[in-house]
Motif scaffolding. Structure first.
Motif, PDB file in Angstrom:
ATOM      1  N   CYS A   1      12.965   3.217  -3.826  1.00  0.00           N
ATOM      2  CA  CYS A   1      12.448   3.228  -5.188  1.00  0.00           C
ATOM      3  C   CYS A   1      12.581   4.628  -5.770  1.00  0.00           C
ATOM      4  O   CYS A   1      12.942   5.577  -5.068  1.00  0.00           O
ATOM      5  N   LYS A   2      12.267   4.754  -7.052  1.00  0.00           N
ATOM      6  CA  LYS A   2      12.410   6.042  -7.726  1.00  0.00           C
ATOM      7  C   LYS A   2      11.469   7.089  -7.131  1.00  0.00           C
ATOM      8  O   LYS A   2      11.843   8.266  -6.969  1.00  0.00           O
ATOM      9  N   LYS A   3      10.267   6.675  -6.778  1.00  0.00           N
ATOM     10  CA  LYS A   3       9.295   7.613  -6.218  1.00  0.00           C
ATOM     11  C   LYS A   3       9.785   8.171  -4.894  1.00  0.00           C
ATOM     12  O   LYS A   3       9.670   9.372  -4.621  1.00  0.00           O
ATOM     13  N   TRP A   4      10.357   7.307  -4.078  1.00  0.00           N
ATOM     14  CA  TRP A   4      10.858   7.760  -2.776  1.00  0.00           C
ATOM     15  C   TRP A   4      12.109   8.620  -2.947  1.00  0.00           C
ATOM     16  O   TRP A   4      12.348   9.554  -2.184  1.00  0.00           O
ATOM     17  N   SER A   5      12.884   8.316  -3.972  1.00  0.00           N
ATOM     18  CA  SER A   5      14.059   9.136  -4.250  1.00  0.00           C
ATOM     19  C   SER A   5      13.652  10.547  -4.653  1.00  0.00           C
ATOM     20  O   SER A   5      14.272  11.535  -4.238  1.00  0.00           O
ATOM     21  N   CYS A   6      12.599  10.652  -5.431  1.00  0.00           N
ATOM     22  CA  CYS A   6      12.089  11.966  -5.837  1.00  0.00           C
ATOM     23  C   CYS A   6      11.582  12.746  -4.626  1.00  0.00           C
ATOM     24  O   CYS A   6      11.759  13.967  -4.531  1.00  0.00           O
TER      25      CYS A   6
ATOM     26  N   SER B   1       0.831  -1.216   0.000  1.00  0.00           N
ATOM     27  CA  SER B   1       0.000   0.000   0.000  1.00  0.00           C
ATOM     28  C   SER B   1       0.859   1.257   0.000  1.00  0.00           C
ATOM     29  O   SER B   1       0.415   2.326  -0.424  1.00  0.00           O
ATOM     30  N   TRP B   2       2.121   1.148   0.446  1.00  0.00           N
ATOM     31  CA  TRP B   2       3.017   2.292   0.434  1.00  0.00           C
ATOM     32  C   TRP B   2       3.268   2.781  -0.990  1.00  0.00           C
ATOM     33  O   TRP B   2       3.536   3.968  -1.215  1.00  0.00           O
ATOM     34  N   ALA B   3       3.176   1.897  -1.956  1.00  0.00           N
ATOM     35  CA  ALA B   3       3.440   2.273  -3.341  1.00  0.00           C
ATOM     36  C   ALA B   3       2.388   3.233  -3.878  1.00  0.00           C
ATOM     37  O   ALA B   3       2.635   3.958  -4.846  1.00  0.00           O
ATOM     38  N   TYR B   4       1.221   3.243  -3.266  1.00  0.00           N
ATOM     39  CA  TYR B   4       0.118   4.091  -3.727  1.00  0.00           C
ATOM     40  C   TYR B   4      -0.054   5.341  -2.859  1.00  0.00           C
ATOM     41  O   TYR B   4      -1.004   6.093  -3.040  1.00  0.00           O
ATOM     42  N   LEU B   5       0.882   5.548  -1.935  1.00  0.00           N
ATOM     43  CA  LEU B   5       0.781   6.706  -1.051  1.00  0.00           C
ATOM     44  C   LEU B   5       0.970   7.984  -1.868  1.00  0.00           C
ATOM     45  O   LEU B   5       1.956   8.122  -2.597  1.00  0.00           O
ATOM     46  N   PRO B   6       0.027   8.919  -1.799  1.00  0.00           N
ATOM     47  CA  PRO B   6       0.160  10.174  -2.553  1.00  0.00           C
ATOM     48  C   PRO B   6       1.454  10.907  -2.189  1.00  0.00           C
ATOM     49  O   PRO B   6       1.950  10.810  -1.062  1.00  0.00           O
ATOM     50  N   ASP B   7       1.983  11.654  -3.151  1.00  0.00           N
ATOM     51  CA  ASP B   7       3.257  12.345  -2.947  1.00  0.00           C
ATOM     52  C   ASP B   7       3.219  13.272  -1.743  1.00  0.00           C
ATOM     53  O   ASP B   7       4.189  13.360  -0.979  1.00  0.00           O
ATOM     54  N   VAL B   8       2.119  13.984  -1.567  1.00  0.00           N
ATOM     55  CA  VAL B   8       2.031  14.927  -0.454  1.00  0.00           C
ATOM     56  C   VAL B   8       2.124  14.194   0.886  1.00  0.00           C
ATOM     57  O   VAL B   8       2.742  14.691   1.842  1.00  0.00           O
ATOM     58  N   CYS B   9       1.550  12.994   0.967  1.00  0.00           N
ATOM     59  CA  CYS B   9       1.620  12.203   2.200  1.00  0.00           C
ATOM     60  C   CYS B   9       3.029  11.646   2.399  1.00  0.00           C
ATOM     61  O   CYS B   9       3.537  11.599   3.525  1.00  0.00           O
TER      62      CYS B   9
END
Length: 439
Positions: A39-44, A11-19
């Motif tokens: 992951c790339k999203k967390w790196s961003c 479910s962490w993969a779907y966490l909105p960027d603001v959250c």
């Protein structure tokens, strides 16, 4: 049969960027860097500017390995993400020798130079307790540090809104040089909050300095000014009235026993300032300035006082009495006083009645902190009046000094009082009362 379906994502993969950015705000540098590898999203998320707007860097005088790594990490990330920085706090913890101070000066020169090149957002700068009058600050190092800081303030003067140099302990000329840096580009400064408490060296009569008055006349939008009483004069109050009355909300004034405070300031100057600055509130902090004649020269009835703190620091003088201050001076602020702090060594006089009468006369008093020789019955009387709505206190913090080694009886009485007023204390008060042996 082979299953070609994608593995189920957390479910962490779907966490909105603001959250996700909000989660990252709670992590320190090390945990942020580890999380960025997931992951790339967390790196961003790691590179989001909102994560790097506030920064505190502590220089430890006697660092351990862990503290050294913490400092190096904080410094590295400050440089890497310095373009996002809005609030910077520098702490100097227990400087102990000249080589350490030299290293601090060199690092600060590099850091300030880097921020000057990359940052256009900094609005708040705090560098407290530099104590530049200490011997470990050699003249050359001290002069270079002040020069670098002045140059940085000059370049940032069009964007800084808050400056805190509390505890710099600097000469009058050097101090005015730093403050003048904030107005050097336009010959006037619109910074809104300055903290120069203990900014000047001890024993300086700043109030008589034309250079200081000229410097302060360049500030045109002050809302909060924190400083020492040895800066106060009729001239300064007139300058604040002329240039900052439209914005001025708070004056925090410290009066210390080692700072000159014998100057004569007229009540008319205070009245004129209060009239032009209707939002103004004044908070006084007295350190070992306890005698009535000294206080009477300072606590004029025309001052819109909101808070008073009187700390004796165990000052003891058999000729000193607190009673005239409680009965003659402080009641003048019955209409505006909201916070009262008294830390007294009054072992030779009982003040229960005078203190209670003062509390009841101050119709807006919300906060009470008292460390003094009092009888336990004082607490019962105070809570009875609070229960009857004769005062509006919301915070009561009392340390009852006692000259006895064994305070078991007093503690039992306090427990009984608490049980009697438990309904009131639990529902309406921030309440903390203890006995404290003073032998």
């Amino acid at each position: 049969m082979e299953d070609d379906s994608e593995p189920e994502q957390s479910s962490w993969a779907y966490l909105p960027d603001v959250c996700l950015r909000h989660v990252f705000r709670w992590l320190d540098d090390r945990d942020r860097s580890r999380a960025a590898l997931v992951c790339k999203k967390w790196s961003c998320a790691m590179y989001s500017g909102s994560l790097w707007r506030c920064r505190t860097i502590t220089f430890y005088g006697q660092p351990s390995r862990a503290r050294t790594l913490e400092f190096q990490s904080a410094l590295w990330y400050t440089k890497k993400f310095g373009k996002y920085l809005k609030h910077l706090e520098i702490k100097l913890s227990n400087p102990y020798n000249t080589p350490f101070i030299k290293k601090f000066q060199v690092i600060m020169r590099g850091l300030l130079s880097h921020l000057d090149e990359c940052n256009s957002h900094l609005v708040s700068l705090s560098i407290k307790y530099l104590e530049l009058d200490c011997l470990i600050w050699k003249n050359v190092v001290r002069a270079q540090f002040i020069k670098n800081l002045a140059a940085f303030l000059k370049r940032m003067s069009n964007q800084l809104d808050y400056l805190n140099l509390k505890g710099a302990r600097i000469t009058l000329e050097e101090g005015c040089e730093l403050l003048n840096s904030l107005s050097s580009l336009t010959n006037r400064s619109f910074i809104s909050e300055i903290n120069i408490e203990d900014f000047f060296s001890l024993h300086l009569s700043v109030y008589s300095s034309a250079l200081f008055h000229q410097t302060m006349s360049k500030f045109h939008s002050l809302t909060i000014l924190t400083f020492n009483y040895n800066c106060i004069s009729d001239e300064l109050l007139d300058i604040l009235r002329e240039h900052s009355s439209h914005s001025l909300c708070t004056l925090n004034i410290k009066c210390h026993i080692h700072d000159p405070h014998g100057q004569v300031v007229s009540g008319m100057s205070w009245a004129n300032l209060a009239k032009r600055a209707p939002k103004l509130n004044v908070n006084f902090f007295f350190e070992r300035v306890m005698k009535h004649d000294h206080l009477a020269r300072i606590l004029l009835v025309e001052i819109p006082v909101r808070s008073i703190s009187l700390r004796s620091c165990y000052f003891s003088d058999p000729e000193w009495t607190m009673r005239p201050t409680l009965t003659n001076l402080l009641p003048a602020y019955w209409h505006g006083l909201q916070k009262l702090t008294l830390e007294l060594n009054n072992d030779h006089e009982l003040l229960d009645n005078e203190l209670l009468q003062l509390i009841l006369s101050c119709k807006r008093l919300l906060f009470l902190k008292v460390w003094a020789f009092l009888s336990v019955s004082f607490m019962e009387r105070l809570l009875e009046n609070r229960a009857e709505r004769k005062c509006i206190l919301t915070t009561i913090k009392v340390r009852i000094y006692t000259a006895q080694d064994d305070s078991t009886e007093e503690e039992q009485l306090l427990a009984d009082i608490y049980r009697k007023f438990k309904y009131l204390i639990d529902s309406e008060l921030n309440y903390f009362v203890i006995t404290y042996p003073m032998v």
